[in-house]
Scaffold this active site. Structure first.
Site, PDB file in Angstrom:
ATOM      1  N   LYS A  33       5.113   9.540   8.189  1.00  0.00           N
ATOM      2  CA  LYS A  33       5.008   9.056   9.565  1.00  0.00           C
ATOM      3  C   LYS A  33       6.096   9.647  10.478  1.00  0.00           C
ATOM      4  CE  LYS A  33       2.684   4.904   7.858  1.00  0.00           C
ATOM      5  NZ  LYS A  33       1.310   4.946   8.383  1.00  0.00           N
ATOM      6  N   TYR A  48       0.862  -1.192   0.000  1.00  0.00           N
ATOM      7  CA  TYR A  48       0.000   0.000   0.000  1.00  0.00           C
ATOM      8  C   TYR A  48       0.887   1.226   0.000  1.00  0.00           C
ATOM      9  CZ  TYR A  48      -3.316   3.546   1.742  1.00  0.00           C
ATOM     10  OH  TYR A  48      -4.086   4.683   1.898  1.00  0.00           O
ATOM     11  N   ASP A 104       9.418   2.811  -0.897  1.00  0.00           N
ATOM     12  CA  ASP A 104       8.389   3.492  -0.112  1.00  0.00           C
ATOM     13  C   ASP A 104       8.710   3.229   1.357  1.00  0.00           C
ATOM     14  OD1 ASP A 104       4.734   3.377   0.089  1.00  0.00           O
ATOM     15  OD2 ASP A 104       6.263   4.288   1.347  1.00  0.00           O
TER      16      ASP A 104
HETATM   17  P1  KE4 Z   1      -0.414   8.515   4.334  1.00  0.00           P
HETATM   18  O1  KE4 Z   1      -0.909   9.217   3.086  1.00  0.00           O
HETATM   19  O2  KE4 Z   1      -1.513   7.754   5.047  1.00  0.00           O
HETATM   20  O3  KE4 Z   1       0.358   9.456   5.256  1.00  0.00           O
HETATM   21  O4  KE4 Z   1       0.677   7.433   3.866  1.00  0.00           O
HETATM   22  C1  KE4 Z   1       0.294   6.455   2.950  1.00  0.00           C
HETATM   23  C2  KE4 Z   1       1.270   5.291   3.047  1.00  0.00           C
HETATM   24  C3  KE4 Z   1       2.241   5.151   2.080  1.00  0.00           C
HETATM   25  N1  KE4 Z   1       3.135   4.145   2.130  1.00  0.00           N
HETATM   26  C4  KE4 Z   1       3.114   3.250   3.141  1.00  0.00           C
HETATM   27  C5  KE4 Z   1       4.126   2.146   3.166  1.00  0.00           C
HETATM   28  C6  KE4 Z   1       2.145   3.346   4.166  1.00  0.00           C
HETATM   29  O5  KE4 Z   1       2.131   2.432   5.166  1.00  0.00           O
HETATM   30  C7  KE4 Z   1       1.200   4.381   4.114  1.00  0.00           C
HETATM   31  C8  KE4 Z   1       0.094   4.514   5.142  1.00  0.00           C
HETATM   32  N2  KE4 Z   1      -0.001   3.433   6.075  1.00  0.00           N
HETATM   33  C9  KE4 Z   1      -1.306   3.179   6.634  1.00  0.00           C
HETATM   34  C10 KE4 Z   1      -1.171   2.113   7.731  1.00  0.00           C
HETATM   35  N3  KE4 Z   1      -1.055   0.824   7.214  1.00  0.00           N
HETATM   36  C11 KE4 Z   1      -1.903   4.434   7.162  1.00  0.00           C
HETATM   37  C12 KE4 Z   1      -3.098   4.265   8.046  1.00  0.00           C
HETATM   38  C13 KE4 Z   1      -4.287   4.961   7.453  1.00  0.00           C
HETATM   39  O6  KE4 Z   1      -4.485   4.870   6.218  1.00  0.00           O
HETATM   40  O7  KE4 Z   1      -5.029   5.560   8.252  1.00  0.00           O
END
Ligand code: KE4
Length: 437
Positions: free
Chosen positions: A273, A150, A245
């Protein structure tokens, strides 16, 4: 810290019902819903150290940590003070500040492959920009991603995604036009042959590979030996960009991210994060040659009203300085090791098939008899019902995991011996519940 646990309490339930009236699903991110485990999300009020407190006064040992940012523990005093002091000077200017340069220099100094940085406001924006950079720099369109990985909710990558998309069983999504994903090639994580096949067919049209160097959105699946090195070799051979990523793994699995942990160098790194210390910050980094493609230095357009936001920069600087200067990961190591060994022992005592996996300060609990989980299909085959029973009993005992069998767990510097002891005590009834059919 003793409490009568009865989550979710009346205030939480009332807030959830009210939220559902005005926000889809009552939450602002599907990863927070309890749809996969049943019940209603617990509304939180505050957090400190390893604990988070709900609106009914219940305290929980928190292994979500805002899905990764809180490696120093919640409400780290240095980070909070940095944000408070900066806030008193005004919130946002729409003009450059020295804070942005200071955080960019910290990232550059901590991650060897990064010579130049662009700040954005989320991990999604970081991966979006990384893909556009790869396409702009190579003049090619195709991107290879992996089923179960993801990278945020950006259209071209919301195909066979992990995290919420996986949990909600909607790999891909309505609203994403076929044309937008026509250039997205989906390969199998930890299966180098599947990537070689993609390059054999499309090699000269592939702008890049985007990969989670540790797959943290299909629980916690490390790369098998040679996988990341193989991706590096393919990109070198075909002139494609290797994008790590590291939104989740950056500063989480190692002070310099997964690329240092596994000693494989990407061309472009996406961060999020921890880089913002809990504030909305993302970043894209790479060599100066690649990064200078970005406007206004180059012609690859990218922009953001609140990019480099002063409060986010202040939080990121305070957080990364502590990771750089105090061996946070060494402090976490014995505690996460003891936690997972203790959970495996208690699962065995309860007759529950559990496999634990971890890289640095992130971990995964798999309700499966498999000795090792390396593939998306193994994750998908885990006992999600047993996880749901485990989750809710643990919650009632005052331990908070992400409400999905497809999410990783996150340790902080604040998860000390006492916290581990309390977690393991709570795990005994939780595994007993998981064992019940
Ligand atoms: P954000 O746009 O949510 O800040 O980041 C997206 C993203 C991109 N790449 C990786 C590897 C990620 O894990 C994420 C976001 N992770 C999820 C948790 N598995 C965020 C939680 C959520 O969507 O609320």
């Amino acid at each position: 810290m003793s409490h009568d646990f009865s989550p979710p309490g009346p205030h939480s339930q009332a807030l959830f019902e009210r939220a559902c009236e005005v926000m889809p699903g009552g939450v602002n991110s599907p990863a927070r819903t309890f749809n996969a485990v049943g019940g209603s999300p617990v509304f939180m009020d505050r957090a400190e150290g390893a604990y988070i407190f709900d609106v009914d006064g219940n305290a929980y040992i928190d292994y979500v940590g805002s899905f990764g940012p809180m490696i120093l523990g919640h409400a780290d005093p240095t980070t909070v003070a940095a944000v408070q002091n900066q806030a008193a000077k005004g919130l946002s200017f729409g003009a450059p500040t020295g804070l942005e340069t200071e955080l960019a220099e910290l990232i550059r100094d901590m991650i060897d492959s990064v010579e130049s940085v662009r700040m954005v406001n989320s991990g999604t924006e970081a991966t979006t920009t990384a893909v556009r950079l790869a396409r702009g720099a190579t003049g090619r369109n195709k991107i290879v991603k992996f089923a179960g990985n993801y990278h945020g909710h950006v259209d071209p990558l919301l195909v066979s995604a992990g995290s919420g998309a996986l949990t909600l069983g909607i790999p891909g999504s309505p609203g994403v036009p076929e044309a937008v994903v026509a250039d997205t090639l989906v390969a199998t994580y930890n299966d180098l042959a599947s990537v070689e096949a993609a390059f054999a067919e499309h090699g000269d049209d592939i702008a890049g590979i985007i990969v989670e160097p540790v797959a943290g959105n299909m629980n916690c699946v490390p790369p098998v030996d040679g996988f990341l090195e193989g991706l590096r070799g393919l990109c070198d051979r075909y002139g494609a960009a290797l994008i790590f990523d590291e939104v989740m793994t950056g500063f989480r699995v190692h002070p310099a991210g997964a690329q240092a942990y596994f000693d494989v160098t990407p061309d472009i790194t996406a961060l999020g994060k921890i880089v913002g210390g809990g504030m909305p910050v993302g970043a894209v980094g790479g060599s100066k040659a690649i990064m200078e493609s970005l406007a206004p230095a180059g012609s690859v357009y990218q922009a953001g009203t609140l990019a480099g936001h002063p409060l986010g920069m202040a939080a990121g600087i305070a957080t990364l300085q502590q990771i750089r200067d105090h061996d946070v990961h060494a402090a976490i190591e014995p505690n996460i090791t003891r936690l997972l060994a203790g959970l495996e022992q208690r699962a065995a005592n309860a007759g529950v098939a559990l496999t634990t996996q971890r890289v640095g300060a992130m971990f995964g609990l798999f309700f499966t008899a498999e000795d090792a989980v390396t593939r998306f299909e193994q994750v998908a085959a885990c006992d999600t019902e047993a996880f749901a029973r485990f989750f809710h009993t643990l919650l009632a005992e005052g331990v908070y995991l992400a409400p999905s069998a497809f999410e990783a767990g996150f340790m902080s510097r604040a998860h000390d011996n006492t916290i581990i002891d309390r977690t393991l005590a709570a795990a005994e009834p939780a595994f007993a519940a998981a064992a019940r059919r």
